[in-house]
Design a protein around this motif. Structure first.
Motif, short mmCIF file in Angstrom:
data_model
loop_
_atom_site.label_atom_id
_atom_site.label_comp_id
_atom_site.label_asym_id
_atom_site.label_seq_id
_atom_site.Cartn_x
_atom_site.Cartn_y
_atom_site.Cartn_z
N ALA A 159 0.83 -1.20 0.00
CA ALA A 159 0.00 0.00 0.00
C ALA A 159 0.86 1.26 0.00
CB ALA A 159 -0.93 0.00 1.20
N GLY A 160 2.02 1.20 0.63
CA GLY A 160 2.89 2.36 0.67
C GLY A 160 4.31 1.96 1.01
N ARG A 161 5.24 2.80 0.58
CA ARG A 161 6.65 2.52 0.85
C ARG A 161 7.41 3.84 0.94
NH1 ARG A 161 9.27 3.82 -3.64
NH2 ARG A 161 8.25 3.56 -5.64
N ALA A 162 8.57 3.77 1.59
CA ALA A 162 9.45 4.93 1.68
C ALA A 162 10.88 4.41 1.85
CB ALA A 162 9.08 5.82 2.85
N ILE A 163 11.82 5.12 1.24
CA ILE A 163 13.24 4.76 1.33
C ILE A 163 13.99 5.98 1.84
CG2 ILE A 163 15.28 4.10 0.03
CD1 ILE A 163 13.49 2.65 -1.93
N ALA A 164 14.91 5.73 2.77
CA ALA A 164 15.72 6.83 3.31
C ALA A 164 17.05 6.26 3.79
CB ALA A 164 15.00 7.51 4.47
N ASP A 165 17.97 7.16 4.14
CA ASP A 165 19.27 6.72 4.65
C ASP A 165 19.30 6.72 6.17
OD1 ASP A 165 19.18 9.41 5.03
OD2 ASP A 165 21.18 9.82 4.22
N HIS A 166 18.14 6.74 6.80
CA HIS A 166 18.03 6.72 8.26
C HIS A 166 16.85 5.84 8.65
CE1 HIS A 166 14.46 9.27 8.15
NE2 HIS A 166 15.10 9.97 7.22
N MET A 167 16.75 5.53 9.94
CA MET A 167 15.63 4.73 10.46
C MET A 167 14.84 5.52 11.50
SD MET A 167 16.69 0.73 10.80
CE MET A 167 16.45 0.85 12.51
N ARG A 168 14.71 6.78 11.30
CA ARG A 168 13.94 7.59 12.24
C ARG A 168 12.45 7.46 11.96
NH1 ARG A 168 18.42 10.89 10.97
NH2 ARG A 168 17.20 12.06 9.45
N ALA A 169 11.63 8.01 12.82
CA ALA A 169 10.17 7.89 12.71
C ALA A 169 9.65 8.48 11.40
CB ALA A 169 9.51 8.58 13.89
N GLU A 170 10.36 9.47 10.84
CA GLU A 170 9.89 10.09 9.58
C GLU A 170 9.80 9.07 8.46
OE1 GLU A 170 13.33 12.25 10.32
OE2 GLU A 170 12.13 12.17 12.14
N LEU A 171 10.66 8.06 8.49
CA LEU A 171 10.64 7.03 7.45
C LEU A 171 9.31 6.28 7.49
CD1 LEU A 171 12.11 5.33 5.27
CD2 LEU A 171 13.02 3.94 7.13
N VAL A 172 8.85 5.90 8.66
CA VAL A 172 7.58 5.19 8.81
C VAL A 172 6.41 6.11 8.47
CG1 VAL A 172 6.10 3.95 10.44
CG2 VAL A 172 8.57 3.65 10.52
N VAL A 173 6.48 7.36 8.90
CA VAL A 173 5.43 8.33 8.60
C VAL A 173 5.32 8.52 7.09
CG1 VAL A 173 4.73 10.74 8.85
CG2 VAL A 173 5.57 9.47 10.83
N ASP A 174 6.44 8.59 6.39
CA ASP A 174 6.42 8.74 4.93
C ASP A 174 5.77 7.52 4.27
OD1 ASP A 174 7.65 11.17 5.21
OD2 ASP A 174 9.65 10.46 4.61
N ALA A 175 6.05 6.32 4.77
CA ALA A 175 5.44 5.12 4.21
C ALA A 175 3.93 5.11 4.46
CB ALA A 175 6.08 3.87 4.81
N LEU A 176 3.50 5.54 5.64
CA LEU A 176 2.07 5.63 5.93
C LEU A 176 1.39 6.68 5.07
CD1 LEU A 176 2.13 5.26 9.82
CD2 LEU A 176 1.07 3.68 8.19
N THR A 177 2.05 7.79 4.85
CA THR A 177 1.51 8.85 4.00
C THR A 177 1.36 8.35 2.57
OG1 THR A 177 2.57 10.50 5.40
CG2 THR A 177 1.86 11.22 3.21
N ALA A 178 2.34 7.59 2.09
CA ALA A 178 2.26 7.01 0.74
C ALA A 178 1.10 6.02 0.66
CB ALA A 178 3.57 6.34 0.38
#
Length: 189
Positions: A159-178
């Motif tokens: 349903a959603g995905r996000a890729i980043a060079d860190h594992m902070r909460a923003e990565l999960v939030v971006d995947a949920l937003t997608a």
């Protein structure tokens, strides 16, 4: 250089007894080394040639355990410590597999998060249950990118995905937003 070799190299100047006492070895051990030293060195040279041959045949991938096993199959009983010593001396090494990269380091002081789906990974309707995960993708040079995914349990689709060079909460939030953009809404969000 081992201690017995040192004694042999300096025995004319300082004497065997004195050197053995200073270096903490028994004189009988030095005498035994003198009797077997040259024979062992010749055997080590011969074994080094066989180790090189096995290592070359494996395209440089075999390390100490596999080379020891290979030599054992050829009826050469040899200790793995001796193989390791000789490989180190002739500067041979096996292929090292990449190390696992630890992605989750739990905070012992943090409160446990409840399991909201109760380990039930099924859903009867689309857009009712979602699960997520973070994994890492290794890149050249030992670097990583982290991939966060959100999957619908009913359809088993991403349903959603996000890729980043860190594992902070923003990565999960971006995947949920997608996922929210893809599905128009996420219930309970």
């Amino acid at each position: 250089m081992n201690r017995c070799q040192f004694v042999e190299d300096h025995q004319r100047r300082y004497g065997v007894t004195r050197l053995c006492r200073i270096l903490g070895i028994a004189r009988s051990s030095f005498s035994h080394w003198q009797r077997t030293g040259p024979a062992r060195q010749a055997a080590d040279i011969e074994l080094a040639a066989r180790i090189r041959q096995v290592h070359r045949a494996s395209d440089g991938t075999y390390g100490v355990p596999r080379i020891t096993a290979e030599l054992g199959e050829d009826s050469e009983n040899v200790n793995h410590k001796r193989v390791a010593r000789i490989m180190k001396a002739v500067r041979l090494a096996g292929l090292r597999l990449r190390r696992r990269h630890r992605t989750t380091i739990p905070d012992p002081a943090a409160a446990k998060v409840p399991d909201l789906i109760g380990r039930d990974y099924t859903a009867s309707e689309v857009n009712t249950k979602y699960v997520g995960d973070i994994t890492y993708l290794s890149l050249a040079g030992g670097k990583f990118r982290y991939l966060a995914t959100v999957i619908d349990l009913a359809s088993r689709r991403l349903a959603g995905r996000a890729i980043a060079d860190h594992m902070r909460a923003e990565l999960v939030v971006d995947a949920l937003t997608a996922a929210e953009r893809t599905r128009d809404s996420l219930p309970g969000r």
